[in-house]
Write a protein that holds these residues in place. Sequence first.
Motif, mmCIF file in Angstrom:
data_model
loop_
_atom_site.group_PDB
_atom_site.id
_atom_site.type_symbol
_atom_site.label_atom_id
_atom_site.label_comp_id
_atom_site.label_asym_id
_atom_site.label_seq_id
_atom_site.Cartn_x
_atom_site.Cartn_y
_atom_site.Cartn_z
ATOM 1 N N MET A 39 0.016 -11.707 2.217
ATOM 2 C CA MET A 39 -0.323 -10.562 3.263
ATOM 3 C C MET A 39 -1.155 -9.515 2.628
ATOM 4 N N PRO A 40 -2.227 -9.133 2.995
ATOM 5 C CA PRO A 40 -2.841 -8.212 2.437
ATOM 6 C C PRO A 40 -2.272 -6.714 2.549
ATOM 7 N N PHE A 41 -1.467 -6.231 1.484
ATOM 8 C CA PHE A 41 -1.128 -4.951 1.372
ATOM 9 C C PHE A 41 -2.048 -4.128 0.434
ATOM 10 N N TYR A 42 -2.037 -2.637 0.576
ATOM 11 C CA TYR A 42 -3.019 -2.162 -0.318
ATOM 12 C C TYR A 42 -2.441 -0.722 -0.595
ATOM 13 N N VAL A 43 -2.291 -0.278 -2.018
ATOM 14 C CA VAL A 43 -1.892 1.042 -2.210
ATOM 15 C C VAL A 43 -3.185 2.044 -2.339
ATOM 16 N N GLU A 44 -3.065 3.166 -1.714
ATOM 17 C CA GLU A 44 -4.228 4.072 -1.891
ATOM 18 C C GLU A 44 -3.709 5.406 -2.507
ATOM 19 N N ASP B 129 -11.223 8.019 -5.234
ATOM 20 C CA ASP B 129 -10.149 7.306 -4.206
ATOM 21 C C ASP B 129 -10.066 5.984 -4.761
ATOM 22 N N ILE B 130 -8.857 5.505 -5.008
ATOM 23 C CA ILE B 130 -8.522 4.172 -5.470
ATOM 24 C C ILE B 130 -7.908 3.651 -4.399
ATOM 25 N N ARG B 131 -8.163 2.242 -4.241
ATOM 26 C CA ARG B 131 -7.487 1.315 -3.026
ATOM 27 C C ARG B 131 -7.340 -0.068 -4.143
ATOM 28 N N SER B 132 -6.079 -0.319 -4.145
ATOM 29 C CA SER B 132 -5.676 -1.603 -5.137
ATOM 30 C C SER B 132 -4.882 -2.467 -4.176
ATOM 31 N N VAL B 133 -5.214 -3.799 -4.465
ATOM 32 C CA VAL B 133 -4.464 -4.865 -3.657
ATOM 33 C C VAL B 133 -2.788 -4.829 -4.176
ATOM 34 N N VAL B 134 -1.852 -4.806 -3.647
ATOM 35 C CA VAL B 134 -0.470 -5.024 -4.111
ATOM 36 C C VAL B 134 -0.130 -6.300 -3.671
ATOM 37 N N ALA C 82 -3.300 -4.677 6.174
ATOM 38 C CA ALA C 82 -4.253 -5.044 6.716
ATOM 39 C C ALA C 82 -4.035 -6.606 7.136
ATOM 40 N N ALA C 83 -4.391 -7.027 8.114
ATOM 41 C CA ALA C 83 -4.207 -8.292 8.764
ATOM 42 C C ALA C 83 -5.340 -9.109 8.043
ATOM 43 N N ARG D 218 -8.489 1.836 5.587
ATOM 44 C CA ARG D 218 -8.218 0.859 6.578
ATOM 45 C C ARG D 218 -6.854 0.144 6.541
ATOM 46 N N GLY D 219 -6.284 -0.097 7.629
ATOM 47 C CA GLY D 219 -5.163 -0.797 7.881
ATOM 48 C C GLY D 219 -3.996 0.250 8.201
ATOM 49 N N VAL D 220 -3.093 -0.317 8.501
ATOM 50 C CA VAL D 220 -1.710 0.559 9.025
ATOM 51 C C VAL D 220 -1.040 0.991 7.857
ATOM 52 N N VAL D 221 -0.554 2.388 7.969
ATOM 53 C CA VAL D 221 0.140 2.944 6.995
ATOM 54 C C VAL D 221 1.709 2.256 7.138
ATOM 55 N N VAL D 222 2.093 1.547 6.112
ATOM 56 C CA VAL D 222 3.555 1.389 6.333
ATOM 57 C C VAL D 222 4.512 2.068 5.446
ATOM 58 N N ALA D 223 4.032 2.704 4.473
ATOM 59 C CA ALA D 223 4.968 3.630 3.854
ATOM 60 C C ALA D 223 4.024 4.833 3.009
#
Length: 73
Positions: A1-6, A14-19, A48-49, A57-62
Amino acid sequence: MPFYVEYTVNQNADIRSVVDGTDREEALGGAAEAVREAGCRAALLRFAATASTSFGRGVVVARYSEIEGWETL
């Protein structure tokens, strides 16, 4: 699943990394490590789906703040 930390570094990058993680808890562990290594004051963990390279982009989960630590939503 695509999780990202920003997060933002030095108020100008601005950093966006796949987790890596198959669920929110696994991704949160990876995000916590990334934030610790970067020395961030604040960060968001997003889901993000589909794969996305766009910041915000994507829903904030934490969310993370240096004072409060991680808060899952």
